[in-house]
Design an enzyme around this catalytic site. Structure first.
Site, PDB file in Angstrom:
ATOM      1  N   ALA A  18       2.117   2.767  -2.653  1.00 50.08           N
ATOM      2  CA  ALA A  18       3.235   2.401  -3.524  1.00 50.08           C
ATOM      3  C   ALA A  18       3.591   3.477  -4.547  1.00 50.08           C
ATOM      4  O   ALA A  18       4.546   3.313  -5.301  1.00 50.08           O
ATOM      5  CB  ALA A  18       2.900   1.102  -4.264  1.00 50.08           C
ATOM      6  N   SER A  19       2.881   4.593  -4.576  1.00 54.23           N
ATOM      7  CA  SER A  19       3.040   5.539  -5.679  1.00 54.23           C
ATOM      8  C   SER A  19       4.260   6.443  -5.554  1.00 54.23           C
ATOM      9  O   SER A  19       4.623   7.133  -6.504  1.00 54.23           O
ATOM     10  CB  SER A  19       1.783   6.399  -5.825  1.00 54.23           C
ATOM     11  OG  SER A  19       1.558   7.160  -4.649  1.00 54.23           O
ATOM     12  N   THR A  42       0.851  -1.190   0.000  1.00 54.64           N
ATOM     13  CA  THR A  42       0.000   0.000   0.000  1.00 54.64           C
ATOM     14  C   THR A  42       0.886   1.240   0.000  1.00 54.64           C
ATOM     15  O   THR A  42       2.022   1.214   0.445  1.00 54.64           O
ATOM     16  CB  THR A  42      -0.942   0.031   1.222  1.00 54.64           C
ATOM     17  OG1 THR A  42      -0.200   0.317   2.412  1.00 54.64           O
ATOM     18  CG2 THR A  42      -1.676  -1.289   1.383  1.00 54.64           C
ATOM     19  N   SER A  89       7.212   4.408  12.915  1.00 54.78           N
ATOM     20  CA  SER A  89       8.058   5.591  12.981  1.00 54.78           C
ATOM     21  C   SER A  89       8.766   5.646  14.328  1.00 54.78           C
ATOM     22  O   SER A  89       8.274   5.117  15.325  1.00 54.78           O
ATOM     23  CB  SER A  89       7.200   6.849  12.788  1.00 54.78           C
ATOM     24  OG  SER A  89       7.940   8.021  13.037  1.00 54.78           O
ATOM     25  N   TYR A 105      -0.189  12.014  14.161  1.00 58.81           N
ATOM     26  CA  TYR A 105       0.719  11.102  13.463  1.00 58.81           C
ATOM     27  C   TYR A 105       1.420  10.188  14.464  1.00 58.81           C
ATOM     28  O   TYR A 105       1.453   8.967  14.299  1.00 58.81           O
ATOM     29  CB  TYR A 105       1.737  11.898  12.652  1.00 58.81           C
ATOM     30  CG  TYR A 105       2.692  11.040  11.853  1.00 58.81           C
ATOM     31  CD1 TYR A 105       2.306  10.506  10.633  1.00 58.81           C
ATOM     32  CD2 TYR A 105       3.973  10.770  12.310  1.00 58.81           C
ATOM     33  CE1 TYR A 105       3.170   9.713   9.884  1.00 58.81           C
ATOM     34  CE2 TYR A 105       4.843   9.986  11.582  1.00 58.81           C
ATOM     35  CZ  TYR A 105       4.442   9.459  10.370  1.00 58.81           C
ATOM     36  OH  TYR A 105       5.298   8.672   9.644  1.00 58.81           O
ATOM     37  N   GLY A 133       7.439   3.629  -0.462  1.00 56.83           N
ATOM     38  CA  GLY A 133       6.623   2.597  -1.102  1.00 56.83           C
ATOM     39  C   GLY A 133       7.117   2.240  -2.492  1.00 56.83           C
ATOM     40  O   GLY A 133       7.258   1.060  -2.836  1.00 56.83           O
TER      41      GLY A 133
END
Length: 332
Positions: A10-11, A8, A171, A193, A15
């Site tokens: 991945a663009s 997921t 993270s 986050y 990723g």
């Protein structure tokens, strides 16, 4: 049979680098990339095939911040595949990040600046909002959408001849101090986050306890500080250009300054080559880069409470039940 790997987010960033590095490791895998829309999916597929023309790359449209999109994608994946070997739960957002320069100055005076720069502790805040499902957007995208995806793909992940793997992108900013069970979506704070990444760590821990005996193993990684679209939104571009030489120098003292997406994917790729039975479920695997550019992986024990993890898991199951009632028409 070739191994099937779903990624997921991945663009771009980690990723996209991960997809290319996985194909470098094993060109026989079937790589399925999940992006928010068809245009991004096809563009990403073209980028991957440009460097790996013989690779098997398919796409699925999935917006992790939209539960209907997640359910549709999961249904499509169940129809398309008989099993999934790896699911890289990498997609994430950090909307409207703000830097507390006063806190940075205080860190410099108190000798805590390096710690703050490597973890963003005390210097990063975000402005969150509700999404179309009535959920906090960061929680929904970074954690709950992925949780729903895993639950919907359980038949492809469990009780197979070989183990299946979940690998979450967490993270070093995942901190217990930013998380509260009573506000697990982080509606009342400004560190959504950090809260979502700590909740990710908790979720991975409890998934191992629930599903290891069914052949499903979960791990979490930290890509370090990577210069990506998410990072570039924190400061104006011209400031990043001025800071980059300093950041390369900082890497001699802060090994988590991976800086490039390729380096940031180091721990993801390392886990691709490990036997899950020998991994520690309470460890986070950090991508690191030496001052001279050598990539390596450093395991660090996570600061998680297993009782809190179990309680969060139960809350996620309750939220899942409510969500499925709303979208029952998308279920098989």
């Amino acid at each position: 049979m070739e191994r099937v790997v779903l990624v997921t987010g991945a663009s771009g960033g980690v990723g996209l680098a991960l997809c290319k590095r996985l194909l470098d490791e094993d060109g026989r895998i079937h790589l399925c990339i999940a992006c928010r829309n068809e245009q991004k999916s096809e563009a990403t597929r073209d980028l991957i095939l440009a460097t790996h023309p013989s690779a098997q790359v398919s796409t699925v449209e999935m917006d992790l911040g939209n539960l209907a999109s997640v359910l549709r994608a999961a249904r499509e994946l169940r129809c398309r595949f008989q099993r999934l070997d790896f699911v890289y739960l990498n997609a994430g957002i950090m909307p409207n990040p703000h830097v507390n320069f006063k806190a940075l100055w205080h860190g410099l005076l108190t000798g805590k600046l390096l710690h703050m720069l490597t973890t963003a502790e005390g210097i990063m805040t975000q402005t969150d909002r509700l999404n179309g499902d009535g959920l906090q957007e960061v929680f929904a995208t970074n954690l709950f959408g992925h949780f729903m995806l895993v639950r919907q793909l359980q038949s492809l992940l469990c009780s197979n001849e070989k183990p299946s793997r979940l690998i979450w992108t967490s993270s070093s900013n995942a901190r217990e101090s930013a998380f509260s069970l009573s506000d697990y979506q982080h509606a009342k704070g400004q560190e959504s986050y950090s809260s979502s990444k700590y909740a990710t760590d908790l979720t991975s821990v409890v998934l191992n306890r629930k599903f290891n005996d069914q052949g499903l193993y979960s791990s979490v990684v930290c890509p370090g500080l990577v210069m990506s679209n998410m990072t570039y939104r924190i400061l104006p571009i011209f400031l990043w250009k001025l800071l980059m030489p300093i950041m390369w120098l900082i890497r001699f003292f802060a090994k988590t300054y991976t800086l490039t997406p390729y380096n940031g994917a180091e721990a993801h790729v390392w886990l691709f080559k490990q036997k899950p039975e020998y991994l520690d479920a309470l460890v986070k695997y950090h991508s690191c880069t030496s001052g001279l550019g050598k990539c390596y992986v450093e395991p660090r024990k996570m600061d998680v409470d297993e009782d809190t993890a179990e309680k969060l898991y139960q809350k996620l199951l309750e939220l899942e039940e409510q969500s499925l009632e709303k979208y029952h028409d998308l279920l098989d």
